[in-house]
Structures are given as C-alpha cells and as structure tokens.
Motif scaffolding. Structure first.
Motif, PDB file in Angstrom:
ATOM      1  N   ALA A  23       0.833  -1.206   0.000  1.00 40.35           N
ATOM      2  CA  ALA A  23       0.000   0.000   0.000  1.00 40.35           C
ATOM      3  C   ALA A  23       0.865   1.253   0.000  1.00 40.35           C
ATOM      4  O   ALA A  23       0.598   2.203  -0.749  1.00 40.35           O
ATOM      5  CB  ALA A  23      -0.936  -0.004   1.201  1.00 40.35           C
ATOM      6  N   LYS A  24       1.903   1.265   0.808  1.00 43.72           N
ATOM      7  CA  LYS A  24       2.810   2.414   0.853  1.00 43.72           C
ATOM      8  C   LYS A  24       3.503   2.603  -0.492  1.00 43.72           C
ATOM      9  O   LYS A  24       3.675   3.726  -0.967  1.00 43.72           O
ATOM     10  CB  LYS A  24       3.844   2.214   1.975  1.00 43.72           C
ATOM     11  N   THR A  25       3.880   1.488  -1.123  1.00 47.29           N
ATOM     12  CA  THR A  25       4.582   1.572  -2.401  1.00 47.29           C
ATOM     13  C   THR A  25       3.700   2.168  -3.487  1.00 47.29           C
ATOM     14  O   THR A  25       4.097   3.100  -4.182  1.00 47.29           O
ATOM     15  CB  THR A  25       5.097   0.183  -2.829  1.00 47.29           C
ATOM     16  N   PHE A  26       2.473   1.649  -3.635  1.00 50.61           N
ATOM     17  CA  PHE A  26       1.668   2.153  -4.748  1.00 50.61           C
ATOM     18  C   PHE A  26       1.036   3.507  -4.474  1.00 50.61           C
ATOM     19  O   PHE A  26       0.627   4.193  -5.407  1.00 50.61           O
ATOM     20  CB  PHE A  26       0.660   1.116  -5.259  1.00 50.61           C
ATOM     21  N   THR A  27       0.990   3.938  -3.208  1.00 46.66           N
ATOM     22  CA  THR A  27       0.462   5.278  -2.941  1.00 46.66           C
ATOM     23  C   THR A  27       1.535   6.357  -2.989  1.00 46.66           C
ATOM     24  O   THR A  27       1.212   7.540  -3.019  1.00 46.66           O
ATOM     25  CB  THR A  27      -0.263   5.347  -1.576  1.00 46.66           C
ATOM     26  N   SER A  28       2.808   5.947  -3.009  1.00 48.70           N
ATOM     27  CA  SER A  28       3.867   6.948  -2.999  1.00 48.70           C
ATOM     28  C   SER A  28       4.792   6.888  -4.215  1.00 48.70           C
ATOM     29  O   SER A  28       5.787   7.605  -4.278  1.00 48.70           O
ATOM     30  CB  SER A  28       4.703   6.814  -1.717  1.00 48.70           C
ATOM     31  N   THR A  29       4.452   6.024  -5.178  1.00 52.33           N
ATOM     32  CA  THR A  29       5.262   5.929  -6.393  1.00 52.33           C
ATOM     33  C   THR A  29       4.347   5.903  -7.617  1.00 52.33           C
ATOM     34  O   THR A  29       3.130   5.837  -7.492  1.00 52.33           O
ATOM     35  CB  THR A  29       6.146   4.661  -6.392  1.00 52.33           C
ATOM     36  N   ASN A  30       4.955   5.904  -8.778  1.00 47.63           N
ATOM     37  CA  ASN A  30       4.207   5.891 -10.034  1.00 47.63           C
ATOM     38  C   ASN A  30       3.952   4.450 -10.488  1.00 47.63           C
ATOM     39  O   ASN A  30       4.421   4.016 -11.537  1.00 47.63           O
ATOM     40  CB  ASN A  30       4.970   6.660 -11.113  1.00 47.63           C
ATOM     41  N   THR A  31       3.252   3.709  -9.645  1.00 46.56           N
ATOM     42  CA  THR A  31       2.834   2.354  -9.986  1.00 46.56           C
ATOM     43  C   THR A  31       1.510   2.098  -9.288  1.00 46.56           C
ATOM     44  O   THR A  31       1.143   2.827  -8.370  1.00 46.56           O
ATOM     45  CB  THR A  31       3.912   1.313  -9.586  1.00 46.56           C
ATOM     46  N   ASP A  32       0.796   1.104  -9.738  1.00 50.69           N
ATOM     47  CA  ASP A  32      -0.446   0.762  -9.055  1.00 50.69           C
ATOM     48  C   ASP A  32      -0.357  -0.685  -8.565  1.00 50.69           C
ATOM     49  O   ASP A  32       0.630  -1.379  -8.804  1.00 50.69           O
ATOM     50  CB  ASP A  32      -1.668   0.990  -9.954  1.00 50.69           C
ATOM     51  N   LEU A  33      -1.370  -1.112  -7.863  1.00 56.84           N
ATOM     52  CA  LEU A  33      -1.330  -2.434  -7.248  1.00 56.84           C
ATOM     53  C   LEU A  33      -1.231  -3.548  -8.279  1.00 56.84           C
ATOM     54  O   LEU A  33      -0.484  -4.515  -8.095  1.00 56.84           O
ATOM     55  CB  LEU A  33      -2.554  -2.642  -6.359  1.00 56.84           C
ATOM     56  N   THR A  34      -1.924  -3.410  -9.378  1.00 59.15           N
ATOM     57  CA  THR A  34      -1.862  -4.423 -10.429  1.00 59.15           C
ATOM     58  C   THR A  34      -0.458  -4.534 -10.992  1.00 59.15           C
ATOM     59  O   THR A  34       0.064  -5.634 -11.192  1.00 59.15           O
ATOM     60  CB  THR A  34      -2.867  -4.091 -11.553  1.00 59.15           C
ATOM     61  N   GLN A  35       0.176  -3.395 -11.228  1.00 59.77           N
ATOM     62  CA  GLN A  35       1.541  -3.391 -11.754  1.00 59.77           C
ATOM     63  C   GLN A  35       2.526  -3.967 -10.734  1.00 59.77           C
ATOM     64  O   GLN A  35       3.456  -4.686 -11.103  1.00 59.77           O
ATOM     65  CB  GLN A  35       1.950  -1.974 -12.140  1.00 59.77           C
ATOM     66  N   LEU A  36       2.310  -3.680  -9.458  1.00 60.07           N
ATOM     67  CA  LEU A  36       3.158  -4.252  -8.418  1.00 60.07           C
ATOM     68  C   LEU A  36       3.052  -5.773  -8.406  1.00 60.07           C
ATOM     69  O   LEU A  36       4.056  -6.480  -8.340  1.00 60.07           O
ATOM     70  CB  LEU A  36       2.735  -3.727  -7.040  1.00 60.07           C
ATOM     71  N   GLY A  37       1.825  -6.261  -8.469  1.00 58.60           N
ATOM     72  CA  GLY A  37       1.613  -7.706  -8.486  1.00 58.60           C
ATOM     73  C   GLY A  37       2.264  -8.350  -9.691  1.00 58.60           C
ATOM     74  O   GLY A  37       2.882  -9.420  -9.588  1.00 58.60           O
ATOM     75  N   GLU A  38       2.150  -7.707 -10.824  1.00 57.86           N
ATOM     76  CA  GLU A  38       2.759  -8.223 -12.051  1.00 57.86           C
ATOM     77  C   GLU A  38       4.282  -8.258 -11.919  1.00 57.86           C
ATOM     78  O   GLU A  38       4.936  -9.228 -12.311  1.00 57.86           O
ATOM     79  CB  GLU A  38       2.344  -7.354 -13.241  1.00 57.86           C
ATOM     80  N   ALA A  39       4.861  -7.210 -11.359  1.00 59.11           N
ATOM     81  CA  ALA A  39       6.314  -7.171 -11.173  1.00 59.11           C
ATOM     82  C   ALA A  39       6.767  -8.266 -10.211  1.00 59.11           C
ATOM     83  O   ALA A  39       7.751  -8.970 -10.482  1.00 59.11           O
ATOM     84  CB  ALA A  39       6.736  -5.796 -10.663  1.00 59.11           C
ATOM     85  N   PHE A  40       6.056  -8.424  -9.107  1.00 59.30           N
ATOM     86  CA  PHE A  40       6.434  -9.453  -8.132  1.00 59.30           C
ATOM     87  C   PHE A  40       6.320 -10.860  -8.707  1.00 59.30           C
ATOM     88  O   PHE A  40       7.053 -11.750  -8.299  1.00 59.30           O
ATOM     89  CB  PHE A  40       5.603  -9.334  -6.853  1.00 59.30           C
TER      90      PHE A  40
END
Length: 88
Positions: free
Chosen positions: A27-44
């Motif tokens: 939550a901290k990552t996608f609210t403070s950077t230029n990415t969203d939760l879907t993109q984070l999940g895809e990267a992980f």
C-alpha cells in the motif's frame, strides 16, 4: 488488493502472520510511487521468487519496483528487469 498482496507474499514464502506487514508495504509503495497495485503484483510475479532466493528483503524489492515505476518502468517490465539485475 488482498489477492495481489497474497501473491506477492507467496513469492517470498511468507507465513500468514506476515501478510499484514506485506500489505502495508504494498500500500505504501503504490500510494507513494508511479505504480499501481496491479503493476506491483505483475512485477512481483517475475522478480519475487528470484529476489527471495537471493536474500533481497521484501520491502527493498517493493521499493525498487516503486522507483522503477517512477522512471516509467512498470509491471512485467519492472519485474523482468529487476530479476535480471538480481540474477547477474
């Protein structure tokens, strides 16, 4: 958010009691950077298992993905690039 967070945590072999901290990190990552939760999940999906095996902390991997997002490298591109960097 729960499914994406669980997927990211599973790539790190986290236990159930570790999930709240992982969710907070995501939550901290996608609210403070230029990415969203879907993109984070895809990267992980791409970098998680390799990063975990290499000993890269979950929070550090999330931060790296967020910083890559700030540079316009998001989703699978971020995961693949970070996986390659860690592998080398």
């Amino acid at each position: 958010m729960l499914a994406t967070g669980v997927d990211a945590a599973v790539s790190y072999n986290m236990q159930v009691d570790q999930l709240p901290a992982a969710m907070d990190t995501l939550a901290k990552t996608f609210t403070s950077t230029n990415t969203d939760l879907t993109q984070l999940g895809e990267a992980f999906k791409y970098v998680g298992p390799v990063a975990s095996t290499a000993g890269v902390d979950f929070n550090e991997a999330a931060a790296a993905i967020g910083l890559m997002g700030n540079a316009g490298i998001q989703g699978s591109m971020a995961g693949t690039s970070l996986r390659g960097a860690i592998s080398r």
